[in-house]
Write an enzyme that holds these catalytic residues in place. Structure first.
Site, PDB file in Angstrom:
ATOM      1  N   GLU A 160       0.831  -1.217   0.000  1.00 31.20           N
ATOM      2  CA  GLU A 160       0.000   0.000   0.000  1.00 31.20           C
ATOM      3  C   GLU A 160       0.861   1.260   0.000  1.00 31.20           C
ATOM      4  O   GLU A 160       0.565   2.220  -0.700  1.00 31.20           O
ATOM      5  CB  GLU A 160      -0.919   0.019   1.234  1.00 31.20           C
ATOM      6  CG  GLU A 160      -2.064  -0.985   1.175  1.00 31.20           C
ATOM      7  CD  GLU A 160      -2.995  -0.747  -0.002  1.00 31.20           C
ATOM      8  OE1 GLU A 160      -3.257   0.418  -0.330  1.00 31.20           O
ATOM      9  OE2 GLU A 160      -3.433  -1.738  -0.615  1.00 31.20           O
ATOM     10  N   CYS A 218     -11.572   3.239 -15.181  1.00 28.81           N
ATOM     11  CA  CYS A 218     -12.031   4.622 -14.979  1.00 28.81           C
ATOM     12  C   CYS A 218     -10.805   5.475 -14.651  1.00 28.81           C
ATOM     13  O   CYS A 218     -10.627   5.933 -13.537  1.00 28.81           O
ATOM     14  CB  CYS A 218     -13.038   4.642 -13.826  1.00 28.81           C
ATOM     15  SG  CYS A 218     -13.984   6.156 -13.750  1.00 28.81           S
ATOM     16  N   CYS A 244     -23.912   5.745 -15.335  1.00 27.35           N
ATOM     17  CA  CYS A 244     -22.878   6.685 -14.867  1.00 27.35           C
ATOM     18  C   CYS A 244     -23.264   8.117 -15.239  1.00 27.35           C
ATOM     19  O   CYS A 244     -23.426   8.453 -16.411  1.00 27.35           O
ATOM     20  CB  CYS A 244     -21.545   6.309 -15.492  1.00 27.35           C
ATOM     21  SG  CYS A 244     -20.271   7.537 -15.190  1.00 27.35           S
TER      22      CYS A 244
END
Ligand code: SF4
Length: 347
Positions: free
Chosen positions: A43, A200, A219
Protein backbone atom coordinates in the site's frame (compact mmCIF):
# COMPACT_ATOMS: atom_id res chain seq x y z
CA UNK A 1 -22.09 24.33 1.87
CA UNK A 2 -21.08 20.83 0.77
CA UNK A 3 -22.70 19.75 -2.50
CA UNK A 4 -25.25 16.96 -2.42
CA UNK A 5 -24.27 13.53 -3.57
CA UNK A 6 -26.51 11.78 -6.07
CA UNK A 7 -27.48 8.16 -6.25
CA UNK A 8 -25.15 5.35 -7.23
CA UNK A 9 -25.99 2.49 -9.60
CA UNK A 10 -28.17 -0.20 -8.00
CA UNK A 11 -26.36 -3.18 -6.43
CA UNK A 12 -23.11 -1.35 -7.02
CA UNK A 13 -20.98 -3.48 -4.66
CA UNK A 14 -22.13 -6.85 -6.01
CA UNK A 15 -21.75 -5.73 -9.62
CA UNK A 16 -18.26 -4.39 -8.91
CA UNK A 17 -17.30 -7.71 -7.29
CA UNK A 18 -18.59 -9.49 -10.39
CA UNK A 19 -16.56 -7.16 -12.63
CA UNK A 20 -13.47 -7.76 -10.47
CA UNK A 21 -13.80 -11.53 -10.85
CA UNK A 22 -13.96 -11.28 -14.64
CA UNK A 23 -11.83 -8.25 -15.46
CA UNK A 24 -9.86 -7.26 -12.33
CA UNK A 25 -6.22 -7.94 -11.52
CA UNK A 26 -5.58 -11.31 -9.86
CA UNK A 27 -1.86 -11.93 -10.10
CA UNK A 28 -0.28 -9.02 -8.25
CA UNK A 29 2.19 -10.52 -5.74
CA UNK A 30 0.79 -8.59 -2.76
CA UNK A 31 -2.68 -10.03 -3.40
CA UNK A 32 -1.47 -13.48 -2.43
CA UNK A 33 -0.94 -12.62 1.23
CA UNK A 34 -2.98 -11.29 4.13
CA UNK A 35 0.19 -10.69 6.17
CA UNK A 36 -0.15 -7.08 7.40
CA UNK A 37 3.57 -6.41 6.84
CA UNK A 38 3.27 -7.31 3.16
CA UNK A 39 -0.10 -5.60 2.69
CA UNK A 40 1.15 -2.42 4.37
CA UNK A 41 4.37 -2.37 2.33
CA UNK A 42 2.46 -2.74 -0.96
CA UNK A 43 0.00 0.00 0.00
CA UNK A 44 2.80 2.45 0.84
CA UNK A 45 4.73 1.64 -2.33
CA UNK A 46 1.63 1.99 -4.51
CA UNK A 47 0.75 5.42 -3.07
CA UNK A 48 2.95 7.35 -5.50
CA UNK A 49 4.66 4.76 -7.65
CA UNK A 50 3.46 3.07 -10.84
CA UNK A 51 2.38 -0.57 -10.51
CA UNK A 52 5.02 -1.65 -13.05
CA UNK A 53 7.79 -0.21 -10.82
CA UNK A 54 6.27 -1.66 -7.65
CA UNK A 55 6.16 -5.08 -9.30
CA UNK A 56 9.92 -4.87 -9.66
CA UNK A 57 10.76 -3.21 -6.32
CA UNK A 58 8.33 -4.98 -3.96
CA UNK A 59 9.99 -8.43 -4.17
CA UNK A 60 13.42 -6.81 -4.01
CA UNK A 61 12.47 -4.89 -0.85
CA UNK A 62 11.10 -8.06 0.74
CA UNK A 63 14.27 -9.90 -0.07
CA UNK A 64 16.29 -7.17 1.66
CA UNK A 65 13.83 -6.79 4.59
CA UNK A 66 11.81 -10.02 4.75
CA UNK A 67 10.16 -9.26 8.09
CA UNK A 68 8.91 -6.33 10.11
CA UNK A 69 11.73 -7.04 12.58
CA UNK A 70 14.43 -6.83 9.90
CA UNK A 71 13.06 -3.48 8.74
CA UNK A 72 12.65 -2.11 12.27
CA UNK A 73 16.22 -3.02 13.23
CA UNK A 74 17.81 -1.70 10.02
CA UNK A 75 19.44 1.74 9.89
CA UNK A 76 17.61 4.58 8.13
CA UNK A 77 20.50 4.72 5.65
CA UNK A 78 19.90 1.10 4.63
CA UNK A 79 16.17 1.68 4.18
CA UNK A 80 16.68 4.87 2.13
CA UNK A 81 19.29 3.11 -0.01
CA UNK A 82 16.84 0.29 -0.79
CA UNK A 83 14.12 2.84 -1.55
CA UNK A 84 16.46 4.80 -3.81
CA UNK A 85 14.96 5.63 -7.22
CA UNK A 86 11.32 5.40 -6.11
CA UNK A 87 11.05 9.05 -5.04
CA UNK A 88 8.87 10.56 -2.30
CA UNK A 89 11.45 9.57 0.28
CA UNK A 90 9.32 10.66 3.22
CA UNK A 91 7.49 7.38 2.53
CA UNK A 92 10.68 5.42 3.25
CA UNK A 93 11.41 7.39 6.41
CA UNK A 94 7.85 6.89 7.64
CA UNK A 95 7.98 3.22 6.68
CA UNK A 96 11.05 2.79 8.83
CA UNK A 97 9.61 4.73 11.79
CA UNK A 98 6.35 2.85 11.50
CA UNK A 99 8.16 -0.52 11.56
CA UNK A 100 10.09 0.59 14.66
CA UNK A 101 6.91 1.68 16.45
CA UNK A 102 5.05 -1.54 15.59
CA UNK A 103 8.08 -3.57 16.69
CA UNK A 104 8.78 -1.74 19.95
CA UNK A 105 5.34 -0.52 21.01
CA UNK A 106 2.90 -3.02 19.50
CA UNK A 107 4.87 -6.19 20.21
CA UNK A 108 5.68 -6.65 16.52
CA UNK A 109 2.00 -6.99 15.51
CA UNK A 110 0.16 -4.40 13.44
CA UNK A 111 -3.02 -3.20 15.18
CA UNK A 112 -6.26 -4.38 13.55
CA UNK A 113 -8.38 -1.27 13.92
CA UNK A 114 -8.34 1.78 11.67
CA UNK A 115 -8.30 4.16 14.66
CA UNK A 116 -5.00 2.59 15.82
CA UNK A 117 -3.50 2.14 12.37
CA UNK A 118 -3.86 5.83 11.52
CA UNK A 119 -1.75 6.78 14.54
CA UNK A 120 1.26 5.16 12.80
CA UNK A 121 3.61 7.27 10.61
CA UNK A 122 2.72 7.34 6.92
CA UNK A 123 -0.64 5.59 7.34
CA UNK A 124 -3.61 7.75 6.39
CA UNK A 125 -7.27 6.85 6.69
CA UNK A 126 -7.56 5.10 3.31
CA UNK A 127 -4.33 3.11 3.73
CA UNK A 128 -5.42 2.11 7.23
CA UNK A 129 -8.73 0.91 5.83
CA UNK A 130 -7.01 -1.12 3.09
CA UNK A 131 -4.81 -2.87 5.68
CA UNK A 132 -7.82 -3.49 7.95
CA UNK A 133 -9.80 -5.01 5.05
CA UNK A 134 -7.09 -7.11 3.38
CA UNK A 135 -5.31 -8.31 6.52
CA UNK A 136 -8.07 -8.43 9.14
CA UNK A 137 -11.33 -8.68 7.14
CA UNK A 138 -12.74 -5.51 8.74
CA UNK A 139 -15.64 -3.59 7.25
CA UNK A 140 -13.90 -0.35 6.30
CA UNK A 141 -14.10 1.98 3.30
CA UNK A 142 -11.11 3.11 1.26
CA UNK A 143 -11.08 6.50 -0.46
CA UNK A 144 -7.81 7.12 -2.26
CA UNK A 145 -7.45 9.31 -5.36
CA UNK A 146 -8.69 6.56 -7.69
CA UNK A 147 -11.76 5.82 -5.61
CA UNK A 148 -12.62 9.52 -5.30
CA UNK A 149 -12.59 9.71 -9.10
CA UNK A 150 -14.74 6.60 -9.58
CA UNK A 151 -17.37 7.61 -7.02
CA UNK A 152 -17.47 11.23 -8.22
CA UNK A 153 -17.99 10.22 -11.84
CA UNK A 154 -20.57 7.52 -11.15
CA UNK A 155 -22.72 9.82 -9.05
CA UNK A 156 -21.91 13.06 -10.92
CA UNK A 157 -20.67 14.49 -7.60
CA UNK A 158 -20.04 18.23 -7.99
CA UNK A 159 -18.26 18.67 -4.66
CA UNK A 160 -14.87 20.33 -4.45
CA UNK A 161 -12.40 17.75 -3.16
CA UNK A 162 -10.04 20.41 -1.86
CA UNK A 163 -12.74 21.05 0.81
CA UNK A 164 -12.96 18.65 3.72
CA UNK A 165 -16.76 18.96 4.01
CA UNK A 166 -17.24 17.82 0.42
CA UNK A 167 -14.71 15.02 0.78
CA UNK A 168 -16.53 13.85 3.90
CA UNK A 169 -19.67 13.35 1.80
CA UNK A 170 -17.71 10.95 -0.40
CA UNK A 171 -16.44 9.12 2.70
CA UNK A 172 -20.04 8.74 3.87
CA UNK A 173 -21.05 7.41 0.45
CA UNK A 174 -18.05 5.02 0.36
CA UNK A 175 -19.13 3.60 3.73
CA UNK A 176 -22.75 3.17 2.67
CA UNK A 177 -21.73 1.26 -0.47
CA UNK A 178 -19.77 -1.45 1.42
CA UNK A 179 -20.87 -5.07 1.09
CA UNK A 180 -21.29 -7.31 4.13
CA UNK A 181 -18.95 -10.29 4.45
CA UNK A 182 -15.16 -10.28 4.86
CA UNK A 183 -14.71 -12.16 1.57
CA UNK A 184 -16.97 -9.73 -0.27
CA UNK A 185 -15.15 -6.81 1.33
CA UNK A 186 -11.77 -8.00 0.02
CA UNK A 187 -13.05 -8.52 -3.54
CA UNK A 188 -14.98 -5.26 -3.45
CA UNK A 189 -12.01 -3.23 -2.19
CA UNK A 190 -9.70 -4.85 -4.72
CA UNK A 191 -12.37 -4.22 -7.37
CA UNK A 192 -12.50 -0.50 -6.55
CA UNK A 193 -8.71 -0.27 -6.81
CA UNK A 194 -8.62 -2.21 -10.10
CA UNK A 195 -11.55 -0.29 -11.58
CA UNK A 196 -9.88 3.08 -10.87
CA UNK A 197 -6.47 1.89 -12.06
CA UNK A 198 -7.46 0.15 -15.28
CA UNK A 199 -10.86 1.36 -16.52
CA UNK A 200 -12.03 4.62 -14.98
CA UNK A 201 -8.62 6.25 -15.41
CA UNK A 202 -7.70 9.91 -14.80
CA UNK A 203 -6.76 11.66 -17.99
CA UNK A 204 -8.05 9.53 -20.84
CA UNK A 205 -11.61 9.99 -22.00
CA UNK A 206 -13.93 7.38 -20.55
CA UNK A 207 -12.59 4.01 -21.67
CA UNK A 208 -15.96 2.29 -21.45
CA UNK A 209 -16.40 2.62 -25.22
CA UNK A 210 -13.54 0.23 -25.81
CA UNK A 211 -13.69 -1.76 -22.57
CA UNK A 212 -16.86 -2.90 -20.92
CA UNK A 213 -17.85 -0.70 -17.99
CA UNK A 214 -20.72 -2.38 -16.14
CA UNK A 215 -22.02 1.03 -15.06
CA UNK A 216 -21.83 2.88 -18.39
CA UNK A 217 -25.62 3.22 -18.74
CA UNK A 218 -26.10 4.68 -15.26
CA UNK A 219 -22.88 6.69 -14.87
CA UNK A 220 -23.81 10.35 -14.43
CA UNK A 221 -20.52 11.70 -15.77
CA UNK A 222 -20.84 9.56 -18.87
CA UNK A 223 -24.47 10.52 -19.44
CA UNK A 224 -23.71 14.20 -19.04
CA UNK A 225 -20.41 14.06 -20.99
CA UNK A 226 -18.47 15.38 -17.99
CA UNK A 227 -16.07 12.49 -17.47
CA UNK A 228 -12.94 14.63 -17.69
CA UNK A 229 -14.43 17.33 -15.47
CA UNK A 230 -14.89 15.05 -12.47
CA UNK A 231 -13.80 14.94 -9.75
CA UNK A 232 -13.58 18.67 -9.14
CA UNK A 233 -10.68 20.11 -7.20
CA UNK A 234 -10.59 23.90 -7.17
CA UNK A 235 -7.44 24.58 -5.16
CA UNK A 236 -4.37 23.70 -7.19
CA UNK A 237 -1.03 23.23 -5.46
CA UNK A 238 1.42 25.98 -6.45
CA UNK A 239 4.73 24.69 -7.78
CA UNK A 240 7.74 26.69 -6.60
CA UNK A 241 10.81 27.14 -8.84
CA UNK A 242 14.11 26.60 -7.06
CA UNK A 243 17.73 26.60 -8.27
CA UNK A 244 20.33 24.32 -6.64
CA UNK A 245 24.06 24.54 -7.26
CA UNK A 246 25.99 21.31 -6.92
CA UNK A 247 29.76 21.14 -6.69
CA UNK A 248 30.86 17.63 -7.54
CA UNK A 249 34.35 16.87 -6.23
CA UNK A 250 36.04 14.13 -8.25
CA UNK A 251 39.48 12.70 -7.54
CA UNK A 252 41.18 9.49 -8.68
CA UNK A 253 37.97 7.82 -9.87
CA UNK A 254 36.20 8.70 -6.63
CA UNK A 255 33.40 11.15 -5.95
CA UNK A 256 32.55 13.10 -2.81
CA UNK A 257 29.03 13.05 -1.37
CA UNK A 258 27.51 14.71 1.67
CA UNK A 259 24.71 13.46 3.88
CA UNK A 260 21.83 15.93 4.03
CA UNK A 261 20.10 17.17 7.18
CA UNK A 262 17.17 15.21 8.58
CA UNK A 263 14.72 17.82 7.29
CA UNK A 264 14.05 19.52 3.97
CA UNK A 265 14.43 18.11 0.45
CA UNK A 266 15.89 14.57 0.34
CA UNK A 267 16.28 14.52 4.14
CA UNK A 268 18.94 12.09 5.32
CA UNK A 269 20.06 11.18 1.77
CA UNK A 270 23.43 11.63 0.07
CA UNK A 271 23.87 14.44 -2.48
CA UNK A 272 26.72 16.64 -3.70
CA UNK A 273 27.94 19.68 -1.71
CA UNK A 274 26.08 22.91 -2.38
CA UNK A 275 29.04 25.00 -1.26
CA UNK A 276 32.73 24.33 -1.67
CA UNK A 277 35.51 26.44 -0.21
CA UNK A 278 38.46 24.22 -1.12
CA UNK A 279 40.62 25.34 -4.00
CA UNK A 280 40.92 23.01 -6.95
CA UNK A 281 42.89 22.84 -10.14
CA UNK A 282 40.03 22.93 -12.60
CA UNK A 283 36.34 22.48 -13.06
CA UNK A 284 33.88 21.34 -15.66
CA UNK A 285 30.25 22.37 -16.15
CA UNK A 286 27.69 19.64 -16.82
CA UNK A 287 24.31 20.34 -18.44
CA UNK A 288 21.84 21.65 -15.82
CA UNK A 289 19.21 19.13 -14.74
CA UNK A 290 15.52 19.81 -14.18
CA UNK A 291 13.88 17.67 -11.51
CA UNK A 292 10.25 17.99 -10.42
CA UNK A 293 9.12 17.22 -6.87
CA UNK A 294 5.54 17.46 -5.59
CA UNK A 295 5.63 21.18 -4.84
CA UNK A 296 8.92 22.22 -6.38
CA UNK A 297 10.56 22.41 -9.78
CA UNK A 298 14.32 22.24 -9.27
CA UNK A 299 16.90 23.50 -11.69
CA UNK A 300 20.20 21.90 -10.71
CA UNK A 301 23.42 23.55 -11.86
CA UNK A 302 26.29 21.06 -11.79
CA UNK A 303 29.99 21.86 -11.61
CA UNK A 304 32.48 18.99 -11.50
CA UNK A 305 35.45 20.07 -9.37
CA UNK A 306 38.61 18.19 -10.22
CA UNK A 307 41.26 17.50 -7.63
CA UNK A 308 39.61 19.16 -4.59
CA UNK A 309 41.43 17.85 -1.52
CA UNK A 310 38.58 17.16 0.88
CA UNK A 311 38.74 14.84 3.86
CA UNK A 312 36.09 12.37 5.00
CA UNK A 313 34.25 13.88 7.97
CA UNK A 314 30.91 13.72 9.83
CA UNK A 315 28.86 14.73 6.78
CA UNK A 316 31.02 14.05 3.72
CA UNK A 317 32.77 10.98 2.29
CA UNK A 318 34.64 9.85 -0.80
CA UNK A 319 33.10 6.90 -2.61
CA UNK A 320 33.98 4.96 -5.73
CA UNK A 321 31.24 5.42 -8.32
CA UNK A 322 29.98 1.90 -7.66
CA UNK A 323 29.84 2.50 -3.90
CA UNK A 324 28.09 5.84 -4.42
CA UNK A 325 25.37 4.18 -6.49
CA UNK A 326 24.66 1.82 -3.58
CA UNK A 327 23.94 4.68 -1.16
CA UNK A 328 20.62 6.40 -0.45
CA UNK A 329 20.74 8.87 -3.33
CA UNK A 330 17.96 10.71 -5.16
CA UNK A 331 17.52 10.28 -8.91
CA UNK A 332 19.41 13.43 -10.03
CA UNK A 333 22.48 12.23 -8.08
CA UNK A 334 22.15 8.80 -9.65
CA UNK A 335 21.89 10.33 -13.13
CA UNK A 336 24.89 12.56 -12.45
CA UNK A 337 26.98 9.61 -11.25
CA UNK A 338 26.11 7.70 -14.40
CA UNK A 339 27.16 10.65 -16.55
CA UNK A 340 30.42 10.90 -14.60
CA UNK A 341 31.10 7.20 -15.08
CA UNK A 342 30.81 7.71 -18.83
CA UNK A 343 33.16 10.70 -18.62
CA UNK A 344 35.58 8.97 -16.22
CA UNK A 345 38.05 8.09 -18.93
CA UNK A 346 38.71 11.73 -19.61
CA UNK A 347 38.59 13.08 -16.02
S1 SF4 B 1 -18.83 5.00 -17.65
FE1 SF4 B 1 -16.71 5.72 -17.75
S2 SF4 B 1 -16.59 7.41 -16.31
FE2 SF4 B 1 -18.42 6.22 -15.81
S3 SF4 B 1 -17.75 4.76 -14.29
FE3 SF4 B 1 -17.60 3.73 -16.27
S4 SF4 B 1 -15.46 4.08 -16.85
FE4 SF4 B 1 -15.90 5.56 -15.23
Amino acid sequence: MPKEINRFPKHFALRLIDWQKKSGRHDLPWQKSTDPYRVWLSEIMLQQTQVATVLERYPRFLERFPTLKSLALASQDEVLAEWSGMGYYSRARNLHRCAQIVWHEWGGQFPEHVDDLITLPGIGRSTAAAIAVFSFGKKEAILDGNVKRVLSRLSGFEGDLSKSGDTQLLWDAAEQLLPETAQQLRSYTQGLMDFGATLCVPKAKCLSDSQQCPFALECKAKQEKRVLELPRKMKRVKVQDLTLEWYIPVLAQKVYLQKRDESGIWAGMWTFPEQLNKKSNSSLELEPLVHVLTHRRLQILRTVVLGAKLKDDAVGRWFTYEEALEQAIPKPVKDTLKSLMKLAVTL
